[in-house]
Design a protein around this motif. Structure first.
Motif, PDB file in Angstrom:
ATOM      1  N   THR A 138      53.109  30.881 -30.532  1.00 52.49           N
ATOM      2  CA  THR A 138      53.683  29.670 -31.114  1.00 52.49           C
ATOM      3  C   THR A 138      53.246  29.590 -32.584  1.00 52.49           C
ATOM      4  OG1 THR A 138      51.772  28.310 -30.563  1.00 52.49           O
ATOM      5  CG2 THR A 138      53.490  28.523 -28.873  1.00 52.49           C
ATOM      6  N   GLU A 169      49.567  29.043 -32.757  1.00 49.12           N
ATOM      7  CA  GLU A 169      48.821  30.244 -32.361  1.00 49.12           C
ATOM      8  C   GLU A 169      48.861  31.293 -33.475  1.00 49.12           C
ATOM      9  OE1 GLU A 169      49.664  29.650 -27.567  1.00 49.12           O
ATOM     10  OE2 GLU A 169      50.821  31.101 -28.718  1.00 49.12           O
ATOM     11  N   SER A 192      42.901  22.433 -27.557  1.00 47.50           N
ATOM     12  CA  SER A 192      43.770  22.946 -26.493  1.00 47.50           C
ATOM     13  C   SER A 192      44.630  24.113 -26.970  1.00 47.50           C
ATOM     14  CB  SER A 192      44.668  21.832 -25.950  1.00 47.50           C
ATOM     15  OG  SER A 192      45.444  21.261 -26.989  1.00 47.50           O
ATOM     16  N   ALA A 193      45.042  24.112 -28.248  1.00 49.54           N
ATOM     17  CA  ALA A 193      45.845  25.218 -28.790  1.00 49.54           C
ATOM     18  C   ALA A 193      45.029  26.515 -28.802  1.00 49.54           C
ATOM     19  CB  ALA A 193      46.331  24.887 -30.197  1.00 49.54           C
ATOM     20  N   HIS A 229      42.460  27.153 -26.834  1.00 50.84           N
ATOM     21  CA  HIS A 229      42.243  27.535 -25.436  1.00 50.84           C
ATOM     22  C   HIS A 229      43.477  28.250 -24.881  1.00 50.84           C
ATOM     23  CE1 HIS A 229      40.388  27.428 -21.504  1.00 50.84           C
ATOM     24  NE2 HIS A 229      41.503  26.914 -21.005  1.00 50.84           N
ATOM     25  N   ARG A 230      44.667  27.746 -25.199  1.00 51.72           N
ATOM     26  CA  ARG A 230      45.906  28.389 -24.730  1.00 51.72           C
ATOM     27  C   ARG A 230      46.042  29.799 -25.308  1.00 51.72           C
ATOM     28  NH1 ARG A 230      48.027  23.132 -25.334  1.00 51.72           N
ATOM     29  NH2 ARG A 230      48.809  23.618 -27.421  1.00 51.72           N
ATOM     30  N   LEU A 231      45.642  29.966 -26.561  1.00 54.32           N
ATOM     31  CA  LEU A 231      45.715  31.281 -27.193  1.00 54.32           C
ATOM     32  C   LEU A 231      44.777  32.266 -26.487  1.00 54.32           C
ATOM     33  CD1 LEU A 231      46.591  33.270 -29.381  1.00 54.32           C
ATOM     34  CD2 LEU A 231      44.814  32.305 -30.867  1.00 54.32           C
ATOM     35  N   THR A 232      43.570  31.832 -26.175  1.00 56.89           N
ATOM     36  CA  THR A 232      42.627  32.732 -25.502  1.00 56.89           C
ATOM     37  C   THR A 232      43.165  33.156 -24.143  1.00 56.89           C
ATOM     38  OG1 THR A 232      41.334  30.920 -24.506  1.00 56.89           O
ATOM     39  CG2 THR A 232      40.642  31.707 -26.673  1.00 56.89           C
ATOM     40  N   GLN A 233      43.818  32.256 -23.441  1.00 59.48           N
ATOM     41  CA  GLN A 233      44.408  32.597 -22.143  1.00 59.48           C
ATOM     42  C   GLN A 233      45.571  33.572 -22.310  1.00 59.48           C
ATOM     43  OE1 GLN A 233      45.197  28.643 -20.455  1.00 59.48           O
ATOM     44  NE2 GLN A 233      43.454  28.962 -19.079  1.00 59.48           N
ATOM     45  N   LYS A 234      46.345  33.379 -23.377  1.00 57.88           N
ATOM     46  CA  LYS A 234      47.463  34.291 -23.652  1.00 57.88           C
ATOM     47  C   LYS A 234      46.947  35.698 -23.951  1.00 57.88           C
ATOM     48  CE  LYS A 234      51.117  32.535 -25.471  1.00 57.88           C
ATOM     49  NZ  LYS A 234      52.129  31.924 -26.364  1.00 57.88           N
TER      50      LYS A 234
END
Length: 288
Positions: free
Chosen positions: A14, A17, A48-49, A51-56
């Protein structure tokens, strides 16, 4: 694929990201000193952005992200070897040159693997192996030879280890595992559909398992209780032999055995000594 490469390619990122990735790549060393809140502030994004990047990226969170990033930064500053893991020697080289290049490949592979090691992960994995009633290893081809070596070491400290895939009886072994046992998957690319099915069964039955692989973002790795990563240097088909992968597997299994042995060091030392004495006595009795 490593974290730095994923950050550079920014596939399916995104805009937020992409901003985070760009900042990390421009401020590599400084990022390791930042908290997740400080990184969010520096990139004008949110907790949260990130955290989402690390999961991606295939990671569990910011802590694992910084640890993995630190290892990759360390590796990127190391001298680049001229040895190709897939074709470490050529047709015109002398036997001594071949010997030197294989030695260099072994050294480089182990050094890379050391950089992936994490103290907490190794400790947790060793304690899982120590508490397990039985250990079942899933390995094929050359990897099964590494598994046999690990099995032989474990026998010396009275750990019950079975090569589940040795006689094509892995289905029967799989359904007989319990939550008191544990399993190890030894797979370089981690893409076997059969292994994924077994892993899904283990998750349903609360059976813990360890995956040792170069593909730490595979489905198998993500399903694992613990995943230990090895360097991803070999091509699947274009190579002389499985040099790098098997060096890495042998090293990791030796480390795990050593950490397992260390948990009950004196007891294991006594067990090994007594077993040797019994073996010597039995041989003497045969001679009489």
């Amino acid at each position: 694929m490593n974290i730095l490469m994923q950050l550079s390619e920014m596939q399916n990122f995104t805009p937020n990201e992409q901003s985070i990735a760009s900042y990390i790549l421009k401020h590599k060393e400084q990022v390791l000193q930042l908290s997740i809140q400080e990184l969010a502030k520096a990139t004008y994004t949110s907790h949260s952005a990130i955290h989402r990047l690390t999961q991606k990226l295939g990671l569990t969170g910011f802590k694992e992200f910084t640890i993995t990033l630190a290892r990759e930064f360390q590796q990127s500053t190391q001298p680049i070897s001229n040895v190709n893991p897939n074709y470490p020697f050529g047709s015109s080289e002398s036997s001594l040159q071949v010997a030197q290049e294989i030695a260099e490949l072994m050294k480089e592979t182990i050094e890379k693997n050391v950089a992936y090691m994490d103290d907490e992960l190794l400790s947790q994995t060793a304690h899982l192996l120590n508490s397990a009633n039985r250990i079942f290893i899933y390995a094929q081809g050359d990897s099964q030879i590494r598994a046999k070596s690990f099995q032989n070491k474990c026998f010396k400290i009275n750990k019950y280890v079975v090569i589940a895939t040795e006689l094509s009886e892995w289905i029967y072994h799989t359904i007989n595992l319990t939550s008191e046992d544990c399993a190890i998957f030894l797979t370089y690319h981690g893409i076997s559909p059969n292994y994924v099915q077994v892993a899904q069964h283990f998750n349903r039955e609360n059976i813990p398992f360890i995956t040792i692989t170069a593909s730490n973002q595979s489905e198998l790795a993500k399903l694992s209780t613990y995943c230990i990563r090895v360097p991803n240097d070999e091509e699947k088909l274009a190579k002389i032999g499985t040099f790098s992968s098997q060096i890495a597997f042998e090293y990791v299994l030796n480390v795990l055995y050593s950490c397992l042995y260390k948990i009950e060091y004196l007891k294991n030392m006594h067990t090994t000594t007594e077993s040797l004495k019994k073996f010597q006595i039995n041989n003497l009795m045969k001679d009489i």
